[in-house]
Enzyme design. Structure first.
Site, PDB file in Angstrom:
ATOM      1  N   GLU A 262       9.944   9.310  -9.177  1.00  0.00           N
ATOM      2  CA  GLU A 262      11.130   8.715  -9.792  1.00  0.00           C
ATOM      3  C   GLU A 262      11.720   9.673 -10.815  1.00  0.00           C
ATOM      4  O   GLU A 262      10.975  10.397 -11.480  1.00  0.00           O
ATOM      5  CB  GLU A 262      10.765   7.382 -10.468  1.00  0.00           C
ATOM      6  CG  GLU A 262      10.366   6.295  -9.489  1.00  0.00           C
ATOM      7  CD  GLU A 262      10.122   4.939 -10.159  1.00  0.00           C
ATOM      8  OE1 GLU A 262      10.374   4.829 -11.376  1.00  0.00           O
ATOM      9  OE2 GLU A 262       9.698   4.000  -9.471  1.00  0.00           O
ATOM     10  N   HIS A 280      14.047   0.634  -9.907  1.00  0.00           N
ATOM     11  CA  HIS A 280      13.112   0.259 -10.970  1.00  0.00           C
ATOM     12  C   HIS A 280      13.771  -0.706 -11.957  1.00  0.00           C
ATOM     13  O   HIS A 280      13.863  -0.443 -13.171  1.00  0.00           O
ATOM     14  CB  HIS A 280      12.614   1.497 -11.706  1.00  0.00           C
ATOM     15  CG  HIS A 280      11.246   1.297 -12.313  1.00  0.00           C
ATOM     16  ND1 HIS A 280      10.307   2.292 -12.369  1.00  0.00           N
ATOM     17  CD2 HIS A 280      10.663   0.219 -12.884  1.00  0.00           C
ATOM     18  CE1 HIS A 280       9.208   1.841 -12.958  1.00  0.00           C
ATOM     19  NE2 HIS A 280       9.413   0.568 -13.274  1.00  0.00           N
TER      20      HIS A 280
END
Length: 532
Positions: A262, A280
Protein backbone atom coordinates in the site's frame (compact mmCIF):
# COMPACT_ATOMS: atom_id res chain seq x y z
CA UNK A 1 6.87 20.78 30.64
CA UNK A 2 6.72 17.79 28.25
CA UNK A 3 6.80 18.62 24.57
CA UNK A 4 4.90 16.68 21.89
CA UNK A 5 5.22 16.77 18.12
CA UNK A 6 2.17 15.96 15.98
CA UNK A 7 3.55 15.13 12.54
CA UNK A 8 0.33 13.90 10.88
CA UNK A 9 -3.19 15.32 10.61
CA UNK A 10 -4.99 15.19 13.97
CA UNK A 11 -8.15 17.02 14.93
CA UNK A 12 -8.02 20.41 16.61
CA UNK A 13 -9.77 18.87 19.60
CA UNK A 14 -6.88 16.42 20.05
CA UNK A 15 -4.34 19.24 19.87
CA UNK A 16 -6.33 21.12 22.50
CA UNK A 17 -6.29 18.12 24.84
CA UNK A 18 -2.50 18.31 25.00
CA UNK A 19 -2.60 22.05 25.67
CA UNK A 20 -5.32 21.76 28.30
CA UNK A 21 -3.22 19.15 30.12
CA UNK A 22 -0.25 21.53 30.22
CA UNK A 23 1.78 19.90 27.45
CA UNK A 24 3.57 21.99 24.84
CA UNK A 25 2.44 20.98 21.35
CA UNK A 26 4.12 21.47 17.99
CA UNK A 27 1.44 20.75 15.37
CA UNK A 28 3.05 20.15 11.95
CA UNK A 29 0.60 17.83 10.10
CA UNK A 30 2.68 17.63 6.91
CA UNK A 31 6.05 17.00 8.54
CA UNK A 32 5.58 13.23 8.64
CA UNK A 33 5.99 13.01 4.88
CA UNK A 34 9.41 14.74 5.02
CA UNK A 35 11.71 12.16 6.58
CA UNK A 36 14.82 14.33 6.65
CA UNK A 37 13.09 17.34 8.17
CA UNK A 38 11.45 15.17 10.81
CA UNK A 39 14.76 13.50 11.72
CA UNK A 40 16.41 16.91 12.09
CA UNK A 41 14.11 18.02 14.91
CA UNK A 42 12.84 14.81 16.54
CA UNK A 43 15.37 15.01 19.40
CA UNK A 44 13.52 18.07 20.75
CA UNK A 45 10.41 16.11 21.76
CA UNK A 46 9.23 13.83 24.55
CA UNK A 47 6.29 12.50 22.53
CA UNK A 48 5.43 11.88 18.87
CA UNK A 49 1.78 11.62 17.80
CA UNK A 50 1.21 10.11 14.35
CA UNK A 51 -1.23 8.49 11.98
CA UNK A 52 -0.02 6.41 9.04
CA UNK A 53 1.95 8.96 7.00
CA UNK A 54 4.82 9.26 9.48
CA UNK A 55 7.26 6.35 9.37
CA UNK A 56 8.95 5.90 12.74
CA UNK A 57 11.86 3.89 11.35
CA UNK A 58 14.94 2.67 13.19
CA UNK A 59 16.90 5.52 11.62
CA UNK A 60 14.43 8.12 12.91
CA UNK A 61 14.30 6.53 16.37
CA UNK A 62 18.10 6.67 16.60
CA UNK A 63 17.82 10.46 16.31
CA UNK A 64 15.09 10.69 18.98
CA UNK A 65 17.35 11.05 22.01
CA UNK A 66 14.63 12.46 24.28
CA UNK A 67 11.60 10.61 22.95
CA UNK A 68 9.60 8.70 25.58
CA UNK A 69 6.41 7.77 23.77
CA UNK A 70 5.06 7.32 20.23
CA UNK A 71 1.28 7.45 19.97
CA UNK A 72 -0.39 6.00 16.86
CA UNK A 73 -3.93 7.32 16.30
CA UNK A 74 -5.34 4.05 14.98
CA UNK A 75 -4.85 0.34 15.50
CA UNK A 76 -2.11 -0.46 12.97
CA UNK A 77 1.51 0.16 13.98
CA UNK A 78 3.13 -1.17 10.81
CA UNK A 79 4.75 2.24 10.34
CA UNK A 80 6.61 2.04 13.67
CA UNK A 81 9.75 -0.02 14.20
CA UNK A 82 8.68 -1.47 17.53
CA UNK A 83 11.90 -3.44 18.27
CA UNK A 84 13.97 -0.31 17.67
CA UNK A 85 11.66 1.76 19.89
CA UNK A 86 11.77 -0.88 22.62
CA UNK A 87 15.57 -0.98 22.64
CA UNK A 88 15.60 2.78 23.10
CA UNK A 89 13.03 2.54 25.91
CA UNK A 90 10.29 4.30 23.95
CA UNK A 91 6.72 3.24 24.64
CA UNK A 92 4.60 2.66 21.52
CA UNK A 93 0.86 3.13 22.00
CA UNK A 94 -2.05 2.65 19.64
CA UNK A 95 -5.81 3.16 19.93
CA UNK A 96 -7.30 -0.26 19.22
CA UNK A 97 -10.85 0.59 20.21
CA UNK A 98 -11.44 3.98 18.60
CA UNK A 99 -12.15 2.59 15.13
CA UNK A 100 -13.45 -0.86 16.03
CA UNK A 101 -17.09 -0.24 15.17
CA UNK A 102 -16.20 1.61 11.99
CA UNK A 103 -13.95 -1.20 10.75
CA UNK A 104 -16.49 -3.87 11.67
CA UNK A 105 -19.24 -1.98 9.85
CA UNK A 106 -17.05 -1.67 6.78
CA UNK A 107 -16.50 -5.44 6.78
CA UNK A 108 -20.29 -6.00 6.93
CA UNK A 109 -20.80 -3.45 4.16
CA UNK A 110 -18.20 -5.19 2.00
CA UNK A 111 -19.93 -8.50 2.65
CA UNK A 112 -23.21 -7.07 1.34
CA UNK A 113 -21.45 -5.43 -1.58
CA UNK A 114 -19.86 -8.67 -2.81
CA UNK A 115 -22.99 -10.71 -2.09
CA UNK A 116 -25.20 -8.42 -4.18
CA UNK A 117 -22.57 -7.14 -6.67
CA UNK A 118 -23.54 -3.60 -5.73
CA UNK A 119 -20.50 -1.74 -7.19
CA UNK A 120 -20.85 -3.43 -10.60
CA UNK A 121 -24.62 -2.94 -10.63
CA UNK A 122 -24.20 0.72 -9.73
CA UNK A 123 -21.62 1.32 -12.47
CA UNK A 124 -23.85 -0.43 -15.03
CA UNK A 125 -26.89 1.61 -14.08
CA UNK A 126 -24.90 4.85 -14.14
CA UNK A 127 -23.90 3.94 -17.68
CA UNK A 128 -27.58 3.91 -18.72
CA UNK A 129 -27.92 0.13 -18.81
CA UNK A 130 -30.65 -1.87 -17.12
CA UNK A 131 -29.01 -5.28 -16.62
CA UNK A 132 -31.29 -6.62 -13.92
CA UNK A 133 -30.76 -10.28 -14.76
CA UNK A 134 -26.98 -9.91 -14.90
CA UNK A 135 -26.52 -9.14 -11.21
CA UNK A 136 -27.99 -12.12 -9.44
CA UNK A 137 -26.86 -12.10 -5.80
CA UNK A 138 -27.10 -14.31 -2.73
CA UNK A 139 -28.68 -13.74 0.68
CA UNK A 140 -26.68 -13.53 3.89
CA UNK A 141 -29.48 -14.94 6.01
CA UNK A 142 -28.85 -18.55 6.89
CA UNK A 143 -25.36 -18.57 5.44
CA UNK A 144 -22.32 -19.63 7.48
CA UNK A 145 -19.85 -16.88 8.24
CA UNK A 146 -16.32 -17.97 9.11
CA UNK A 147 -14.48 -15.42 11.26
CA UNK A 148 -10.71 -15.67 11.64
CA UNK A 149 -9.90 -13.65 14.75
CA UNK A 150 -12.58 -13.08 17.39
CA UNK A 151 -10.99 -10.19 19.19
CA UNK A 152 -12.27 -6.65 19.52
CA UNK A 153 -13.29 -6.05 15.88
CA UNK A 154 -14.05 -9.69 15.14
CA UNK A 155 -16.49 -9.88 18.05
CA UNK A 156 -18.39 -6.84 16.75
CA UNK A 157 -18.62 -8.44 13.31
CA UNK A 158 -19.90 -11.62 14.95
CA UNK A 159 -22.58 -9.66 16.79
CA UNK A 160 -23.73 -7.90 13.61
CA UNK A 161 -23.68 -11.14 11.61
CA UNK A 162 -25.83 -12.95 14.19
CA UNK A 163 -28.25 -10.03 13.93
CA UNK A 164 -28.43 -10.81 10.21
CA UNK A 165 -29.37 -14.42 11.12
CA UNK A 166 -26.09 -15.85 9.89
CA UNK A 167 -24.52 -18.95 11.43
CA UNK A 168 -21.08 -18.04 12.74
CA UNK A 169 -18.03 -20.24 13.23
CA UNK A 170 -14.79 -18.75 14.54
CA UNK A 171 -11.14 -19.70 14.53
CA UNK A 172 -8.98 -17.98 17.15
CA UNK A 173 -6.32 -19.79 19.22
CA UNK A 174 -7.00 -17.37 22.10
CA UNK A 175 -10.78 -17.79 22.08
CA UNK A 176 -11.96 -19.66 25.18
CA UNK A 177 -15.02 -21.89 25.17
CA UNK A 178 -16.73 -19.57 27.65
CA UNK A 179 -16.11 -16.55 25.44
CA UNK A 180 -17.31 -18.45 22.37
CA UNK A 181 -20.53 -19.29 24.20
CA UNK A 182 -20.91 -15.65 25.24
CA UNK A 183 -20.50 -14.53 21.61
CA UNK A 184 -22.87 -17.23 20.36
CA UNK A 185 -20.36 -18.78 17.97
CA UNK A 186 -18.99 -22.23 17.39
CA UNK A 187 -15.26 -22.41 18.00
CA UNK A 188 -13.55 -24.52 15.31
CA UNK A 189 -10.10 -25.25 13.94
CA UNK A 190 -8.94 -23.44 10.83
CA UNK A 191 -9.39 -26.37 8.43
CA UNK A 192 -12.96 -26.89 9.62
CA UNK A 193 -13.73 -23.20 9.11
CA UNK A 194 -12.27 -23.22 5.60
CA UNK A 195 -14.46 -26.14 4.60
CA UNK A 196 -17.70 -24.75 6.06
CA UNK A 197 -17.74 -20.99 5.46
CA UNK A 198 -20.01 -19.46 2.79
CA UNK A 199 -18.51 -16.09 3.70
CA UNK A 200 -15.10 -15.65 5.33
CA UNK A 201 -13.83 -12.53 7.06
CA UNK A 202 -10.48 -11.91 8.79
CA UNK A 203 -9.83 -9.74 11.84
CA UNK A 204 -6.28 -10.44 13.00
CA UNK A 205 -3.07 -8.39 12.99
CA UNK A 206 -0.29 -9.22 10.55
CA UNK A 207 2.29 -11.32 12.42
CA UNK A 208 4.61 -14.18 11.55
CA UNK A 209 1.81 -16.53 12.64
CA UNK A 210 -0.96 -14.88 10.60
CA UNK A 211 0.96 -13.95 7.47
CA UNK A 212 -0.63 -15.76 4.50
CA UNK A 213 -3.20 -17.44 6.73
CA UNK A 214 -5.04 -17.86 3.43
CA UNK A 215 -2.10 -19.38 1.61
CA UNK A 216 -2.39 -21.18 -1.71
CA UNK A 217 -2.72 -24.42 0.25
CA UNK A 218 -5.50 -23.08 2.46
CA UNK A 219 -7.33 -21.45 -0.44
CA UNK A 220 -7.54 -24.92 -1.98
CA UNK A 221 -9.35 -26.12 1.17
CA UNK A 222 -12.10 -23.46 0.93
CA UNK A 223 -15.70 -24.43 0.37
CA UNK A 224 -16.56 -23.94 -3.33
CA UNK A 225 -18.44 -20.70 -3.92
CA UNK A 226 -17.12 -18.93 -0.81
CA UNK A 227 -16.89 -15.13 -0.69
CA UNK A 228 -13.88 -13.63 1.14
CA UNK A 229 -13.69 -10.29 2.96
CA UNK A 230 -10.45 -8.72 4.20
CA UNK A 231 -10.68 -5.43 6.05
CA UNK A 232 -7.89 -6.32 8.49
CA UNK A 233 -4.36 -6.29 7.06
CA UNK A 234 -2.70 -6.82 3.73
CA UNK A 235 -0.49 -9.90 3.70
CA UNK A 236 -3.04 -12.20 5.29
CA UNK A 237 -3.95 -13.61 1.88
CA UNK A 238 -1.90 -14.89 -1.05
CA UNK A 239 -3.40 -12.45 -3.57
CA UNK A 240 -2.00 -14.28 -6.60
CA UNK A 241 -3.49 -17.61 -5.53
CA UNK A 242 -6.81 -15.97 -4.68
CA UNK A 243 -6.98 -14.26 -8.09
CA UNK A 244 -6.51 -17.65 -9.75
CA UNK A 245 -9.28 -19.19 -7.63
CA UNK A 246 -11.60 -16.29 -8.50
CA UNK A 247 -10.93 -16.68 -12.23
CA UNK A 248 -11.56 -20.41 -12.01
CA UNK A 249 -14.82 -19.87 -10.10
CA UNK A 250 -13.75 -21.84 -7.03
CA UNK A 251 -14.14 -18.61 -5.05
CA UNK A 252 -17.31 -16.72 -5.94
CA UNK A 253 -16.16 -13.27 -4.90
CA UNK A 254 -13.89 -11.18 -2.73
CA UNK A 255 -14.04 -7.80 -1.06
CA UNK A 256 -10.70 -6.26 -0.04
CA UNK A 257 -9.96 -3.02 1.77
CA UNK A 258 -6.29 -3.83 2.42
CA UNK A 259 -3.43 -5.10 0.28
CA UNK A 260 0.04 -6.55 0.63
CA UNK A 261 1.55 -3.37 -0.79
CA UNK A 262 0.00 0.00 0.00
CA UNK A 263 -0.77 2.42 -1.49
CA UNK A 264 -1.96 -0.28 -3.89
CA UNK A 265 -1.75 0.97 -7.46
CA UNK A 266 -1.82 -2.56 -8.82
CA UNK A 267 -2.86 -5.97 -7.54
CA UNK A 268 -3.72 -9.39 -9.00
CA UNK A 269 -7.24 -8.71 -7.70
CA UNK A 270 -7.76 -5.47 -9.61
CA UNK A 271 -10.01 -5.64 -12.65
CA UNK A 272 -11.72 -8.90 -11.74
CA UNK A 273 -15.50 -8.63 -12.11
CA UNK A 274 -16.31 -10.49 -8.88
CA UNK A 275 -14.02 -8.40 -6.65
CA UNK A 276 -14.91 -5.27 -4.65
CA UNK A 277 -11.96 -3.11 -3.60
CA UNK A 278 -11.64 0.03 -1.48
CA UNK A 279 -8.53 2.07 -0.55
CA UNK A 280 -8.11 1.09 3.14
CA UNK A 281 -11.30 2.79 4.29
CA UNK A 282 -11.90 0.61 7.34
CA UNK A 283 -11.33 3.47 9.77
CA UNK A 284 -12.38 6.23 7.42
CA UNK A 285 -15.38 7.74 9.17
CA UNK A 286 -15.46 11.13 10.82
CA UNK A 287 -16.44 9.53 14.12
CA UNK A 288 -13.54 7.07 14.09
CA UNK A 289 -10.96 9.65 13.07
CA UNK A 290 -12.06 11.93 15.88
CA UNK A 291 -12.19 9.09 18.42
CA UNK A 292 -8.67 7.78 17.77
CA UNK A 293 -7.21 11.29 17.75
CA UNK A 294 -8.77 12.12 21.12
CA UNK A 295 -7.76 8.73 22.52
CA UNK A 296 -4.11 9.05 21.56
CA UNK A 297 -3.92 12.57 22.97
CA UNK A 298 -5.37 11.42 26.30
CA UNK A 299 -3.13 8.33 26.47
CA UNK A 300 0.07 10.22 25.69
CA UNK A 301 -0.81 13.00 28.14
CA UNK A 302 -1.54 10.50 30.89
CA UNK A 303 1.81 8.80 30.39
CA UNK A 304 3.89 11.95 30.18
CA UNK A 305 2.22 13.52 33.22
CA UNK A 306 1.32 10.62 35.52
CA UNK A 307 3.12 7.52 34.22
CA UNK A 308 -0.16 5.80 33.33
CA UNK A 309 0.30 3.42 30.39
CA UNK A 310 -2.70 2.54 28.19
CA UNK A 311 -2.79 0.40 25.04
CA UNK A 312 0.98 0.09 24.85
CA UNK A 313 2.36 -2.38 22.32
CA UNK A 314 5.67 -2.95 24.10
CA UNK A 315 4.94 -2.46 27.80
CA UNK A 316 2.31 -3.66 30.29
CA UNK A 317 -0.56 -1.22 30.70
CA UNK A 318 -0.83 0.69 33.98
CA UNK A 319 -3.97 2.71 34.60
CA UNK A 320 -3.86 6.13 36.25
CA UNK A 321 -5.30 4.62 39.43
CA UNK A 322 -2.82 1.74 39.30
CA UNK A 323 0.01 4.22 38.81
CA UNK A 324 -0.87 5.91 42.12
CA UNK A 325 -0.99 2.61 44.02
CA UNK A 326 1.87 0.93 42.21
CA UNK A 327 4.30 3.84 42.16
CA UNK A 328 5.96 2.88 45.47
CA UNK A 329 6.00 -0.82 44.53
CA UNK A 330 7.52 -0.11 41.12
CA UNK A 331 10.09 2.02 42.93
CA UNK A 332 10.83 -0.88 45.30
CA UNK A 333 11.05 -3.38 42.43
CA UNK A 334 13.59 -1.17 40.70
CA UNK A 335 15.70 -0.88 43.87
CA UNK A 336 15.64 -4.65 44.42
CA UNK A 337 16.77 -5.23 40.87
CA UNK A 338 19.39 -2.51 41.15
CA UNK A 339 20.78 -4.05 44.36
CA UNK A 340 21.23 -7.48 42.82
CA UNK A 341 22.55 -6.03 39.57
CA UNK A 342 25.23 -4.00 41.33
CA UNK A 343 26.22 -6.96 43.49
CA UNK A 344 26.63 -9.39 40.58
CA UNK A 345 29.58 -8.90 38.22
CA UNK A 346 29.18 -12.25 36.44
CA UNK A 347 26.63 -13.09 33.71
CA UNK A 348 23.09 -13.72 34.96
CA UNK A 349 21.30 -16.88 33.79
CA UNK A 350 17.91 -16.43 35.44
CA UNK A 351 15.82 -13.97 37.44
CA UNK A 352 13.22 -15.40 39.82
CA UNK A 353 10.71 -12.99 41.37
CA UNK A 354 8.42 -13.89 44.29
CA UNK A 355 5.38 -11.73 45.11
CA UNK A 356 3.80 -12.20 48.54
CA UNK A 357 0.50 -10.94 49.96
CA UNK A 358 -0.77 -7.61 48.65
CA UNK A 359 2.17 -7.38 46.23
CA UNK A 360 0.85 -10.51 44.49
CA UNK A 361 -2.40 -8.69 43.70
CA UNK A 362 -0.71 -5.92 41.70
CA UNK A 363 0.17 -5.66 38.01
CA UNK A 364 3.03 -8.15 38.01
CA UNK A 365 4.02 -7.59 34.39
CA UNK A 366 4.86 -3.98 35.22
CA UNK A 367 6.68 -4.94 38.41
CA UNK A 368 8.69 -7.58 36.54
CA UNK A 369 9.74 -4.95 34.02
CA UNK A 370 10.87 -2.65 36.86
CA UNK A 371 12.93 -5.43 38.47
CA UNK A 372 14.65 -6.29 35.21
CA UNK A 373 15.30 -2.62 34.47
CA UNK A 374 16.97 -2.25 37.87
CA UNK A 375 19.21 -5.26 37.23
CA UNK A 376 20.18 -4.11 33.75
CA UNK A 377 20.94 -0.55 34.85
CA UNK A 378 24.50 -1.44 35.82
CA UNK A 379 25.27 -2.49 32.24
CA UNK A 380 23.29 0.35 30.66
CA UNK A 381 22.31 3.40 32.76
CA UNK A 382 19.76 4.46 30.13
CA UNK A 383 17.73 1.24 30.36
CA UNK A 384 14.08 1.51 31.42
CA UNK A 385 10.99 -0.68 31.85
CA UNK A 386 10.48 -0.85 28.09
CA UNK A 387 13.99 -1.69 26.96
CA UNK A 388 15.04 -3.92 29.88
CA UNK A 389 12.94 -7.00 28.97
CA UNK A 390 14.31 -6.77 25.43
CA UNK A 391 17.88 -6.70 26.73
CA UNK A 392 17.19 -9.66 29.03
CA UNK A 393 15.75 -11.70 26.18
CA UNK A 394 18.73 -10.89 23.95
CA UNK A 395 21.06 -12.11 26.72
CA UNK A 396 19.09 -15.33 27.11
CA UNK A 397 18.09 -14.57 30.71
CA UNK A 398 15.12 -16.64 31.90
CA UNK A 399 12.54 -14.74 33.99
CA UNK A 400 10.07 -16.54 36.25
CA UNK A 401 7.34 -15.21 38.53
CA UNK A 402 5.68 -16.74 41.60
CA UNK A 403 2.65 -15.47 43.55
CA UNK A 404 1.81 -16.52 47.09
CA UNK A 405 -0.62 -15.55 49.85
CA UNK A 406 0.65 -13.49 52.78
CA UNK A 407 3.19 -15.66 54.58
CA UNK A 408 4.83 -13.46 57.22
CA UNK A 409 4.60 -10.31 59.30
CA UNK A 410 4.49 -8.01 56.30
CA UNK A 411 1.24 -7.46 54.41
CA UNK A 412 3.19 -7.94 51.21
CA UNK A 413 6.73 -8.09 49.90
CA UNK A 414 8.79 -8.76 46.78
CA UNK A 415 11.81 -11.08 46.70
CA UNK A 416 14.25 -11.10 43.79
CA UNK A 417 16.67 -13.98 43.27
CA UNK A 418 19.24 -13.97 40.50
CA UNK A 419 20.98 -17.10 39.34
CA UNK A 420 24.47 -17.21 37.83
CA UNK A 421 26.69 -20.10 36.85
CA UNK A 422 28.14 -20.36 40.34
CA UNK A 423 25.59 -18.99 42.81
CA UNK A 424 22.26 -17.46 43.70
CA UNK A 425 21.79 -14.05 45.32
CA UNK A 426 18.51 -12.78 46.77
CA UNK A 427 17.10 -9.61 48.29
CA UNK A 428 13.58 -8.84 49.50
CA UNK A 429 11.77 -5.62 50.23
CA UNK A 430 8.44 -4.11 51.12
CA UNK A 431 6.65 -0.77 51.07
CA UNK A 432 5.78 0.79 54.42
CA UNK A 433 2.58 2.74 55.08
CA UNK A 434 4.41 6.01 54.37
CA UNK A 435 5.05 4.78 50.82
CA UNK A 436 8.79 4.36 51.37
CA UNK A 437 10.51 1.15 50.21
CA UNK A 438 12.68 -0.85 52.60
CA UNK A 439 15.02 -3.79 52.26
CA UNK A 440 13.83 -6.52 54.66
CA UNK A 441 16.04 -9.47 53.76
CA UNK A 442 19.45 -9.94 52.12
CA UNK A 443 20.94 -13.39 51.48
CA UNK A 444 18.25 -14.86 53.72
CA UNK A 445 19.22 -12.58 56.64
CA UNK A 446 16.46 -10.35 57.99
CA UNK A 447 17.15 -6.61 58.05
CA UNK A 448 15.19 -3.37 58.12
CA UNK A 449 17.09 -0.97 55.89
CA UNK A 450 16.10 2.46 54.65
CA UNK A 451 17.24 2.99 51.06
CA UNK A 452 19.42 6.01 50.32
CA UNK A 453 21.30 7.28 47.31
CA UNK A 454 24.71 6.16 48.60
CA UNK A 455 25.02 2.93 50.56
CA UNK A 456 27.81 0.67 51.80
CA UNK A 457 27.32 -3.10 52.04
CA UNK A 458 29.66 -5.34 54.02
CA UNK A 459 29.75 -9.00 55.02
CA UNK A 460 31.72 -10.51 57.84
CA UNK A 461 31.85 -13.31 60.39
CA UNK A 462 29.80 -12.42 63.45
CA UNK A 463 32.40 -11.39 66.05
CA UNK A 464 32.97 -8.43 68.40
CA UNK A 465 34.64 -5.26 67.15
CA UNK A 466 33.31 -5.19 63.58
CA UNK A 467 30.74 -2.44 64.18
CA UNK A 468 33.28 -0.31 66.00
CA UNK A 469 35.82 -0.68 63.21
CA UNK A 470 33.22 0.32 60.63
CA UNK A 471 32.15 3.41 62.54
CA UNK A 472 35.64 4.56 63.47
CA UNK A 473 37.10 4.05 59.98
CA UNK A 474 34.30 5.93 58.28
CA UNK A 475 34.28 8.71 60.91
CA UNK A 476 38.03 9.25 60.73
CA UNK A 477 37.71 9.67 56.98
CA UNK A 478 34.81 12.12 56.99
CA UNK A 479 32.05 9.72 55.95
CA UNK A 480 28.79 10.49 57.79
CA UNK A 481 26.37 7.62 58.47
CA UNK A 482 22.67 8.43 58.07
CA UNK A 483 21.36 4.95 58.88
CA UNK A 484 23.05 1.74 60.03
CA UNK A 485 21.38 -1.68 59.64
CA UNK A 486 22.78 -4.99 60.87
CA UNK A 487 21.74 -8.62 60.50
CA UNK A 488 23.07 -12.13 61.03
CA UNK A 489 21.88 -15.66 60.31
CA UNK A 490 23.15 -17.26 63.56
CA UNK A 491 25.33 -16.32 66.51
CA UNK A 492 28.95 -16.32 65.34
CA UNK A 493 27.69 -17.09 61.85
CA UNK A 494 27.40 -14.87 58.78
CA UNK A 495 26.66 -11.17 59.38
CA UNK A 496 25.92 -8.25 57.10
CA UNK A 497 25.78 -4.48 57.45
CA UNK A 498 24.01 -2.02 55.17
CA UNK A 499 24.85 1.62 55.76
CA UNK A 500 23.07 4.64 54.29
CA UNK A 501 25.77 7.35 54.03
CA UNK A 502 25.66 10.98 52.98
CA UNK A 503 28.22 10.62 50.22
CA UNK A 504 29.86 7.81 48.29
CA UNK A 505 32.56 6.05 50.29
CA UNK A 506 35.90 6.74 48.53
CA UNK A 507 37.89 3.79 47.24
CA UNK A 508 40.83 4.40 49.66
CA UNK A 509 38.40 4.22 52.61
CA UNK A 510 36.89 1.00 51.26
CA UNK A 511 40.40 -0.43 50.99
CA UNK A 512 41.17 0.51 54.62
CA UNK A 513 38.15 -1.55 55.66
CA UNK A 514 39.31 -4.50 53.59
CA UNK A 515 42.83 -4.24 55.02
CA UNK A 516 41.49 -4.81 58.54
CA UNK A 517 40.86 -8.45 57.60
CA UNK A 518 37.44 -8.34 59.28
CA UNK A 519 35.35 -8.06 56.14
CA UNK A 520 34.75 -10.65 53.45
CA UNK A 521 33.07 -8.09 51.19
CA UNK A 522 32.98 -4.28 51.03
CA UNK A 523 30.82 -2.85 48.25
CA UNK A 524 29.43 0.61 47.55
CA UNK A 525 25.95 0.88 46.06
CA UNK A 526 24.18 3.77 44.35
CA UNK A 527 20.39 4.06 44.07
CA UNK A 528 18.21 6.51 42.21
CA UNK A 529 16.66 8.09 45.30
CA UNK A 530 15.42 11.65 45.68
CA UNK A 531 16.85 12.78 48.99
CA UNK A 532 15.38 16.29 48.75
Amino acid sequence: MPKVLISDALSDAAVQIFRDRGIEVDFQPKLGKDKEALAAIIDQYDGLAIRSATKATEKLIEQASNLKVIGRAGIGVDNVDIPAASKRGIIVMNTPFGNSITTAEHAIAMMFAVARQIPEASASTHAGKWEKSKFMGVELTGKTLGVIGAGNIGSIVIDRARGLKMKVVAYDPFLSEDRATELGVEKVELDALLGRADFLTMHVPLTDQTRNVLSRENIAKLKPGVRIVNCARGGLVDEVALAEALKEGRVAGAAFDVFAEEPATESPLFGLPNVVVTPHLGAATSEAQENVALQVAEQMSDYLLTGAVTNAINMPSISAEEAKIMGPWINLAGHLGNFTGQMTPEPIKAINILYDGEAAELNLAALNAAVVAGIMRKANPDVNMVSAPVMAKEKGIQISTTRQDQSGTYEGYVKVTIVTEDRERSVAGTVFSDGKPRFIQIKGINVDAEIGRHMLYTTNSDKPGVIGTLGVTLGENGVNIANFTLGRNTKEGQAIALLYVDDEVPQPVQQKLRDTGLFQQVTTLVFDVDEG
